[in-house]
Design an enzyme around this catalytic site. Structure first.
Site, PDB file in Angstrom:
ATOM      1  CG  HIS A 170      -5.654  -2.744   0.816  1.00 28.94           C
ATOM      2  ND1 HIS A 170      -5.091  -2.378  -0.386  1.00 28.94           N
ATOM      3  CD2 HIS A 170      -5.042  -1.958   1.756  1.00 28.94           C
ATOM      4  CE1 HIS A 170      -4.201  -1.424  -0.199  1.00 28.94           C
ATOM      5  NE2 HIS A 170      -4.143  -1.164   1.096  1.00 28.94           N
TER       6      HIS A 170
ATOM      7  CB  SER B 215      -0.952  -0.059   1.198  1.00 25.91           C
ATOM      8  OG  SER B 215      -1.978   0.883   1.077  1.00 25.91           O
TER       9      SER B 215
ATOM     10  CG  ASP C 126      -6.162  -4.628  -3.160  1.00 25.75           C
ATOM     11  OD1 ASP C 126      -6.311  -3.608  -2.467  1.00 25.75           O
ATOM     12  OD2 ASP C 126      -5.122  -5.302  -3.188  1.00 25.75           O
TER      13      ASP C 126
END
Length: 299
Positions: A279, A112, A252
């Site tokens: 995610h 991320s 995601d």
């Protein structure tokens, strides 16, 4: 082994400390993997499923400054000039120097937000062997396209709550929190019961000290108002020479549109999207996720 790396930051009167934990032996001939967490400010705990890799390689986890066991800087709340990607690039390089890894091959995994700034770092690195960018984004513009598409798929009443908060800037109400949780259950993690401990760990640090997340990103995943609002690393991607693995989940919040520029601009790249994963794909599909990492890093 646990320790802290002293990190001198301009404008801070005393050196900061970056907390880290090493699993395995850095003196072995195996290439170590540095694990870079997201957030900003989610801290290392939510990525601990990656310890499944420990039999095959040394692992280095760390908490970025501003959160976790590293130096907190609450006095820098809302200071956009201070909280920059360059600060965290410098911190990572400082940690590499501290651990004596600057002149030997290393692998780096970024999830991320971690994937965002390590892409810029990787474009300049001279000792990076392999790079993993997981559930990340190449620019805020492409991220917004994906997030807005997912938002339009939410139940109408949930969208209305989110829209109203965008207009009133009231992000504290229970109604708003409940609406964001609907999004999280669809696109943060599919693991049940909700929330899995890894999600709890990340959300805990956002709540415990929201300085970095609030300043750099915003009040929630669905309202981007922080210093990263116009961020992009796309012009730098052509300079990444290390073999690169892209990972994301089919559900995601880092949708394919957000990852696509990595695939288009990095020279040596492979992309894997995991079904039935969001995610936190490393939680939702832990076994398959680790298999893909091992295959790439050891292949």
């Amino acid at each position: 082994m646990e320790g802290v790396a002293r990190f001198v930051v301009p404008g801070i009167p005393t050196p900061c400390e970056t907390w880290y934990k090493v699993i395995g032996d850095l003196n072995s001939d195996k290439v170590p993997l540095i694990v870079v967490h997201g957030g900003p400010g989610a801290c290392h705990e939510y990525l601990l499923p990656l310890t499944d890799l420990a039999p095959s390689m040394s692992l280095i986890f760390y908490d970025q400054i501003g959160n976790g066991r590293s130096t907190h800087l609450r006095e820098k709340d809302k200071d956009e000039a201070f909280w920059t990607p360059e600060l965290f690039i410098d911190e990572l390089q400082n940690l590499i120097q501290h651990l004596g890894l600057a002149d030997r091959p290393i692998d780096v995994y970024g999830h991320s937000w971690g994937g965002m700034f390590i892409a810029s770092w990787a474009a300049r690195s001279t000792n990076l062997r392999r790079l993993v960018i997981a559930s990340s984004l190449a620019s805020m513009d492409v991220w917004r396209i994906g997030i807005n598409a997912l938002r339009r798929q939410l139940p109408r009443e949930v969208q209305e709550v989110l829209d109203r908060a965008d207009e009133t800037l009231d992000f504290e109400s229970q109604q708003y929190q409940d609406a964001v949780e609907v999004f999280y259950k669809r696109h943060l993690s599919l693991a049940r019961p909700w929330p899995p401990k890894e999600v709890e760990a990340a959300l805990h640090w956002f709540s415990e000290d929201p300085t970095t997340y609030g300043t750099m990103y915003g009040p929630s995943e669905l309202y981007i108002s922080g210093s990263l609002r116009n961020w992009t690393c796309i012009p730098e991607l052509k300079n990444i020479k290390a073999a690169t693995l892209l990972l994301n989940g089919a559900q995601d919040e880092a949708q394919d549109v957000a990852m696509q520029p990595f695939f288009h601009h990095i020279e040596k790249v492979k992309w894997v999207t995991l079904d039935n994963a969001a995610h936190f794909a490393h939680v939702d599909q832990r076994e398959k996720y680790i298999q893909h990492l091992e295959s790439f890093l050891l292949g």
